[in-house]
Design an enzyme around this catalytic site. Structure first.
Site, short mmCIF file in Angstrom:
data_model
loop_
_atom_site.label_atom_id
_atom_site.label_comp_id
_atom_site.label_asym_id
_atom_site.label_seq_id
_atom_site.Cartn_x
_atom_site.Cartn_y
_atom_site.Cartn_z
N GLU A 186 24.93 -20.86 0.43
CA GLU A 186 24.35 -20.71 1.84
C GLU A 186 23.09 -21.58 1.75
OE1 GLU A 186 23.65 -16.93 3.60
OE2 GLU A 186 22.33 -17.93 4.91
N ARG A 193 18.78 -24.20 -3.50
CA ARG A 193 20.38 -24.02 -3.35
C ARG A 193 20.76 -25.59 -3.20
NH1 ARG A 193 21.67 -18.50 -0.18
NH2 ARG A 193 20.55 -17.21 -1.56
N ARG A 220 18.73 -17.11 -6.23
CA ARG A 220 18.22 -16.08 -5.49
C ARG A 220 16.70 -15.63 -6.23
NH1 ARG A 220 20.14 -12.54 -1.78
NH2 ARG A 220 22.05 -13.41 -1.94
N SER A 226 21.21 -21.44 7.75
CA SER A 226 21.54 -20.69 8.92
C SER A 226 21.14 -20.99 10.32
CB SER A 226 21.36 -19.24 8.39
OG SER A 226 21.71 -18.18 9.14
#
Length: 424
Positions: free
Chosen positions: A349, A391, A277, A352
RNA sequence: GGAGGGAUGGCCGAGUGGACUAAGGCGGUUGUCUUGAAAACAACUGUGGGCAUACGCUCACCGGGGGUUCGAAUCCCUCUCCCUCCGCCA
């Protein structure tokens, strides 16, 4: 933006929507909107009748010969104008308040979006693959990266502070390979690659639904009306602002690589380790404009496209359907895709995928015609990451690590790695 | 950054205060004619809002915003974007 007519005719639907989104404070705003809407129409009725009268009288004055009678009419018109000005002012005030209220109402969840109170109520739909097992203890990327000279945390911090890092050598190249490979994959899946501005104007950010609600999570220029994009979804939403797309133009499939800038005003200690992040990260995004009746199917298609990205990289992933409390402000229905990262021991994650319905199209004023001469309608839009880079990079590094500390380059990426098969 | 010129309907383009109800052309749709097509001719051809069960009536919109006026595409202020030239720059 919700259709005012929908709010007027089905206020309970809208109230139910904000309740299941766990935002009950908005219920009273719906009532406020209804009252303002009524007030607005009453005002319009009065002021428009006066304006119609004024238009007629002004033409009359233009034709009048008698100077005295003419002056009398003009004086009378001045008084009417005062009334019109006052009413116009009231209409403008009501419009502004109405707009502000409409701007903060979120989209209505799809009936198939499960109701829930928080992220714990998201529904796990499937897991593809098994978490990889190792005959050694797999390292997290924050140890692998610096050890192989791929990630330099210290210099990132030196340059820009906490939550910044430098990728170097094969690390930078691996990320670039992922970006190039993903874009090429999406092109094969039918998307048109776009290179977009990374700074956009307020109305574009508003159109995507990030403003006014998420103002605090965005970086913006203090002097110019520029906002650093937090995702390519924003400029992609704005591409057809104020356009009426010709018959046959839909569906439109777009993909784009952009950096993303986010202020991430979360607890200082959370997710600070590694590159999971940051305030700046890269992402490849998919975006679809389609006819309303096509969007249900398009959501499944886009989810498959995102899954395909994980699958071709050989990553273990799972798909969740977000519940009403967790879907985004603009979304009606959302799938999250998470990949397994064995080093840090987390599901990350990476994508999305959302069906936004006509919510963004209304905000940005993009419409289409079914056939020549037909009334313009709002298309549906969908967006999905394909995938978030840091990620994905984490998952690749941690899944492909070997006992000797080296990292195997996934087959599909090798054409972009100059033939490098193992990073040592 | 400086100087100048622009922005009018799907497109081109006229329009310097009252018949703009935005000319004219192109394109588009429909119709007439034709075996069919073309041509010709005719009609229609923007967006949003309010009112009305409806035929329809009405308001707003000539790049955005504000102003002057009884009345603005037209006059004034301001912003944005585009073009030309100069400067600077990757």
């Amino acid at each position: 933006m919700l259709d005012l007519n929908l709010i007027r005719t089905q206020p309970d639907t809208v109230k139910h929507a904000v309740r299941v989104r766990q935002d009950p404070a908005l219920v009273t705003k719906v009532d406020e909107i209804l009252a303002l809407d009524q007030q607005r129409r009453d005002l319009l009725k009065e002021v428009e009748a006066l304006k119609a009268e004024r238009n007629l009288v002004s033409k009359e004055i233009g034709r009048m010969k008698d100077a005295a009678a003419r002056e009398a009419k003009i004086a009378e018109q001045r008084r009417v104008n005062e009334r019109i000005d006052a009413l116009d002012k009231q209409v403008a005030e009501v419009d502004a308040r109405l707009f502000d209220l409409l701007s903060v109402l979120p989209n209505i969840p799809d009936p198939r979006t499960p109701e829930g109170a928080g992220e714990e109520d998201n529904v796990l739909l499937k897991t593809v693959g098994e978490p990889k097992t190792f005959d050694f203890i797999p390292l997290p990327h924050w140890e692998l990266g610096p050890r192989l000279g791929l990630i330099d945390f210290e210099r990132g911090t030196k340059l820009s502070g906490s939550r910044f890092y430098v990728l170097q050598g094969a690390g930078a190249r691996l990320q670039r390979a992922l970006i190039a490979w993903m874009l090429d994959l999406h092109i094969r899946q039918g998307y048109t690659e776009m290179y977009l501005p990374f700074m956009v104007k307020s109305d574009i950010v508003f159109g995507a639904g990030q403003l006014p609600k998420f103002r605090d999570n965005l970086y913006h220029d203090a002097e110019e009306d520029f906002w650093m994009v937090p995702t390519a979804e924003i400029p992609l939403t704005g591409l057809h602002k104020d356009e009426i797309l010709e018959p046959g133009a839909l569906p439109k499939y777009y993909c784009a690589y952009t950096p993303c800038f986010r202020r991430e005003k979360i607890a200082a200690g959370r997710d600070v380790r590694g590159i999971k992040r940051g305030h700046q990260f890269d992402k490849v995004e998919m975006y679809i404009f389609c006819r309303p009746e096509e969007s249900d199917e398009a959501l499944e298609t886009m989810r498959e496209h995102a899954e395909e990205t994980c699958a071709q990289l050989g990553l273990t992933y799972r798909v969740k359907q977000l519940c009403t409390a967790d879907i985004g402000f603009s979304a009606r229905m959302t799938y999250d895709i998470e990949v397994w990262a064995p080093g840090c021991g987390e599901w990350l994650e990476v994508s999305s995928v959302s069906n936004v319905g006509d919510f963004q199209a209304r905000r940005i004023n993009t419409r289409f015609r079914r056939e020549a001469g037909a009334k313009p309608e709002f298309p549906h839009t969908l967006n999905g990451s394909g995938l978030g880079l840091p990620r994905t990079l984490i998952a690749v590094m941690e899944n492909y690590q070997q006992k000797d500390g080296s990292i195997v380059v996934p087959e599909v990426l090798r054409p972009w790695m100059g033939g490098i098969e193992v990073i040592r």
